[in-house]
Design a protein around this motif. Structure first.
Motif, PDB file in Angstrom:
ATOM      1  N   GLY A  50       0.795  -1.222   0.000  1.00  0.00           N
ATOM      2  CA  GLY A  50       0.000   0.000   0.000  1.00  0.00           C
ATOM      3  C   GLY A  50       0.822   1.263   0.000  1.00  0.00           C
ATOM      4  N   ILE A  51       0.179   2.370   0.359  1.00  0.00           N
ATOM      5  CA  ILE A  51       0.815   3.683   0.344  1.00  0.00           C
ATOM      6  C   ILE A  51       1.494   3.935   1.691  1.00  0.00           C
ATOM      7  CG2 ILE A  51       0.458   6.143  -0.053  1.00  0.00           C
ATOM      8  CD1 ILE A  51      -0.310   4.345  -2.429  1.00  0.00           C
ATOM      9  N   PRO A  52       2.769   4.271   1.722  1.00  0.00           N
ATOM     10  CA  PRO A  52       3.445   4.525   3.003  1.00  0.00           C
ATOM     11  C   PRO A  52       2.741   5.611   3.810  1.00  0.00           C
ATOM     12  CG  PRO A  52       5.047   4.329   1.228  1.00  0.00           C
ATOM     13  CD  PRO A  52       3.689   4.362   0.579  1.00  0.00           C
ATOM     14  N   GLU A  53       2.584   5.362   5.094  1.00  0.00           N
ATOM     15  CA  GLU A  53       1.819   6.288   5.928  1.00  0.00           C
ATOM     16  C   GLU A  53       2.465   7.660   6.041  1.00  0.00           C
ATOM     17  OE1 GLU A  53       1.065   4.218   9.608  1.00  0.00           O
ATOM     18  OE2 GLU A  53      -0.788   3.348   8.793  1.00  0.00           O
ATOM     19  N   GLU A  54       3.791   7.711   5.995  1.00  0.00           N
ATOM     20  CA  GLU A  54       4.438   9.015   6.117  1.00  0.00           C
ATOM     21  C   GLU A  54       4.123   9.919   4.923  1.00  0.00           C
ATOM     22  OE1 GLU A  54       7.582   6.096   4.520  1.00  0.00           O
ATOM     23  OE2 GLU A  54       5.977   6.110   6.027  1.00  0.00           O
ATOM     24  N   GLN A  55       3.890   9.319   3.751  1.00  0.00           N
ATOM     25  CA  GLN A  55       3.505  10.121   2.591  1.00  0.00           C
ATOM     26  C   GLN A  55       2.077  10.647   2.732  1.00  0.00           C
ATOM     27  OE1 GLN A  55       4.584   8.751  -1.358  1.00  0.00           O
ATOM     28  NE2 GLN A  55       6.081   7.329  -0.513  1.00  0.00           N
ATOM     29  N   LEU A  56       1.205   9.829   3.306  1.00  0.00           N
ATOM     30  CA  LEU A  56      -0.171  10.276   3.540  1.00  0.00           C
ATOM     31  C   LEU A  56      -0.212  11.381   4.586  1.00  0.00           C
ATOM     32  CD1 LEU A  56      -1.921   6.791   3.546  1.00  0.00           C
ATOM     33  CD2 LEU A  56      -1.932   8.484   1.706  1.00  0.00           C
ATOM     34  N   ARG A  57       0.629  11.272   5.598  1.00  0.00           N
ATOM     35  CA  ARG A  57       0.682  12.324   6.623  1.00  0.00           C
ATOM     36  C   ARG A  57       1.133  13.642   6.007  1.00  0.00           C
ATOM     37  NH1 ARG A  57      -1.209  15.122   9.171  1.00  0.00           N
ATOM     38  NH2 ARG A  57      -0.677  16.037  11.172  1.00  0.00           N
ATOM     39  N   LYS A  58       2.107  13.576   5.109  1.00  0.00           N
ATOM     40  CA  LYS A  58       2.570  14.782   4.425  1.00  0.00           C
ATOM     41  C   LYS A  58       1.445  15.401   3.606  1.00  0.00           C
ATOM     42  CE  LYS A  58       5.939  16.452   1.016  1.00  0.00           C
ATOM     43  NZ  LYS A  58       7.060  16.076   0.111  1.00  0.00           N
ATOM     44  N   ALA A  59       0.676  14.557   2.917  1.00  0.00           N
ATOM     45  CA  ALA A  59      -0.446  15.048   2.117  1.00  0.00           C
ATOM     46  C   ALA A  59      -1.484  15.716   3.009  1.00  0.00           C
ATOM     47  CB  ALA A  59      -1.079  13.903   1.333  1.00  0.00           C
ATOM     48  N   ALA A  60      -1.723  15.143   4.192  1.00  0.00           N
ATOM     49  CA  ALA A  60      -2.702  15.704   5.126  1.00  0.00           C
ATOM     50  C   ALA A  60      -2.267  17.065   5.643  1.00  0.00           C
ATOM     51  CB  ALA A  60      -2.922  14.749   6.290  1.00  0.00           C
ATOM     52  N   GLU A  61      -0.996  17.312   5.687  1.00  0.00           N
ATOM     53  CA  GLU A  61      -0.474  18.601   6.154  1.00  0.00           C
ATOM     54  C   GLU A  61      -0.583  19.665   5.073  1.00  0.00           C
ATOM     55  OE1 GLU A  61       3.425  17.482   7.335  1.00  0.00           O
ATOM     56  OE2 GLU A  61       2.799  16.729   9.298  1.00  0.00           O
ATOM     57  N   LEU A  62      -0.872  19.241   3.849  1.00  0.00           N
ATOM     58  CA  LEU A  62      -1.017  20.179   2.736  1.00  0.00           C
ATOM     59  C   LEU A  62      -2.511  20.446   2.514  1.00  0.00           C
ATOM     60  CD1 LEU A  62       1.773  18.675   0.438  1.00  0.00           C
ATOM     61  CD2 LEU A  62       1.892  20.772   1.799  1.00  0.00           C
ATOM     62  N   ALA A  63      -3.000  20.288   1.306  1.00  0.00           N
ATOM     63  CA  ALA A  63      -4.398  20.632   1.004  1.00  0.00           C
ATOM     64  C   ALA A  63      -5.329  19.437   1.031  1.00  0.00           C
ATOM     65  CB  ALA A  63      -4.472  21.310  -0.365  1.00  0.00           C
ATOM     66  N   VAL A  64      -4.818  18.247   1.323  1.00  0.00           N
ATOM     67  CA  VAL A  64      -5.671  17.067   1.339  1.00  0.00           C
ATOM     68  C   VAL A  64      -6.486  17.053   2.629  1.00  0.00           C
ATOM     69  CG1 VAL A  64      -5.728  14.540   1.387  1.00  0.00           C
ATOM     70  CG2 VAL A  64      -4.169  15.728  -0.169  1.00  0.00           C
ATOM     71  N   CYS A  65      -7.792  17.192   2.494  1.00  0.00           N
ATOM     72  CA  CYS A  65      -8.686  17.284   3.656  1.00  0.00           C
ATOM     73  C   CYS A  65      -9.442  15.989   3.922  1.00  0.00           C
ATOM     74  CB  CYS A  65      -9.698  18.412   3.441  1.00  0.00           C
ATOM     75  SG  CYS A  65      -8.942  20.037   3.268  1.00  0.00           S
ATOM     76  N   LYS A  66      -9.427  15.058   2.970  1.00  0.00           N
ATOM     77  CA  LYS A  66     -10.142  13.791   3.117  1.00  0.00           C
ATOM     78  C   LYS A  66      -9.278  12.681   2.548  1.00  0.00           C
ATOM     79  CE  LYS A  66     -14.465  11.563   1.441  1.00  0.00           C
ATOM     80  NZ  LYS A  66     -14.121  10.824   0.211  1.00  0.00           N
ATOM     81  N   ILE A  67      -9.045  11.653   3.362  1.00  0.00           N
ATOM     82  CA  ILE A  67      -8.258  10.507   2.927  1.00  0.00           C
ATOM     83  C   ILE A  67      -9.110   9.255   3.084  1.00  0.00           C
ATOM     84  CG2 ILE A  67      -6.257   9.064   3.441  1.00  0.00           C
ATOM     85  CD1 ILE A  67      -4.693  11.556   4.141  1.00  0.00           C
ATOM     86  N   ASN A  68      -9.290   8.525   1.984  1.00  0.00           N
ATOM     87  CA  ASN A  68     -10.145   7.335   1.975  1.00  0.00           C
ATOM     88  C   ASN A  68      -9.364   6.100   2.402  1.00  0.00           C
ATOM     89  OD1 ASN A  68     -11.906   9.157   0.808  1.00  0.00           O
ATOM     90  ND2 ASN A  68     -12.516   7.783  -0.846  1.00  0.00           N
TER      91      ASN A  68
END
Length: 322
Positions: free
Chosen positions: A249-267
């Motif tokens: 799957g997608i590494p969690e640290e990359q998702l955390r970085k996305a959440a700190e930017l403009a990503v407001c919803k993660i499925n």
């Protein structure tokens, strides 16, 4: 507190540097596990229902389960969202049936057709107080009826996002930056292997995300296909009779970085399925004499709760944001 839309959720998430988790629900235990974790951690949460979930569990049962969760967790905002609606008729049915948010996924169509279908849904939804998520770009992988073969995915074109949002009036936009549906997100040829022999997927295209951010300031972005496929649960499934080679799957640290930017919803869906299935397989193997569904669904529900709690704290950063 009644069911809410995602409008305030996303506004706070955008400016707070976190994302709201959108977790797919299919039965009572999943709803309970997700909302118990969110309630204890004071996190907003989105419960999302796919076309396949409605076919499996029935629209009314799912809505009433979510309404029960709202009663049990009155201190946190909960939105009920249609995931990957593939037609105006499906979106309309969910809008009329109590959903507070719908996704119209016309990303497989031409740019103009995507705009036309999305605009039709937006006009009906907004007239009924419901918000709309749309999608530009296509993700590879399999999730319920969504099937895109590897090699046929396409990254979102940042130069199209402004026109798309302006012409459709959508409230959030799912973009394609390298995430993928399901537990088999990438082929071995697309990955490298680390020292332990574990597949490492290609990195997300943060350049695409950042360019979309520039073109859509303060506009909520969504990431689909964002399960991380924890290897401990892949191993658990395989240890107790499963067969899931090369699931990654997608590494969690990359998702955390996305959440700190403009990503407001993660499925997130596959991680819940893996946690449930792994624990059920383990329980069945260790208790071959048991046959009461409550016996094996209890640890499965706890596994969902633990998984969601981990995501809220370590990936989404939404704990304490209710």
């Amino acid at each position: 507190m009644a069911l809410v839309t995602t409008t305030e959720m996303f506004k706070k998430a955008y400016h707070g540097g976190y994302a709201v988790g959108a977790f797919n629900v299919n039965n009572m235990e999943i709803v309970q596990g997700i909302t118990e974790a969110a309630g204890e951690l004071k996190s907003p949460v989105i419960l999302q229902v796919s076309k396949g979930a409605r076919a499996y569990a029935n629209h009314t049962y799912l809505v009433k389960l979510v309404e029960a969760a709202v009663i049990e967790n009155p201190d946190i905002p909960i939105a009920l969202h249609l995931d990957h609606g593939d037609s105006f008729e499906l979106c309309k049915s969910c809008i009329d049936g109590g959903f507070t948010s719908v996704m119209i996924d016309a990303s497989s169509k031409s740019f103009e057709d995507n705009i036309a279908v999305t605009k039709q849904v937006v006009e009906y939804a907004h007239a009924h107080g419901v918000v709309v998520e749309a999608e530009l770009g296509t993700l590879a992988g399999i999730e319920d009826e969504v099937v895109v073969e590897s090699g046929h995915e396409s990254y979102t074109r940042p130069e199209e996002v402004e026109e798309f949002v302006d012409r459709t009036g959508c409230d959030s936009l799912a973009i394609a930056i390298g995430t993928s549906h399901g537990a088999y997100k990438f082929t071995p040829d697309q990955c490298t292997r680390n020292a332990d022999g574990i597949l490492v997927p290609p990195p997300l295209r943060f350049d695409v995300l950042e360019e979309c951010m520039k073109r859509l300031p303060e506009f909520p972005i969504v990431l689909h296909g964002s399960s991380s496929v924890p290897q401990e649960f892949v191993k658990m499934v395989n240890q107790y009779g499963g067969n899931m080679p090369d699931a990654v799957g997608i590494p969690e640290e990359q998702l955390r970085k996305a959440a700190e930017l403009a990503v407001c919803k993660i499925n997130i869906d596959s991680d819940i399925r893996l946690a449930m299935t792994g624990n059920i397989r383990k329980y069945m193997a260790e208790h071959p004499d048991h046959f009461d569904p409550r016996q094996y669904l209890k640890p499965a529900r706890q596994a969902v709760k633990d998984m969601v709690a981990h995501k809220i704290v370590n990936v989404l950063g939404s704990n304490g944001k209710a």
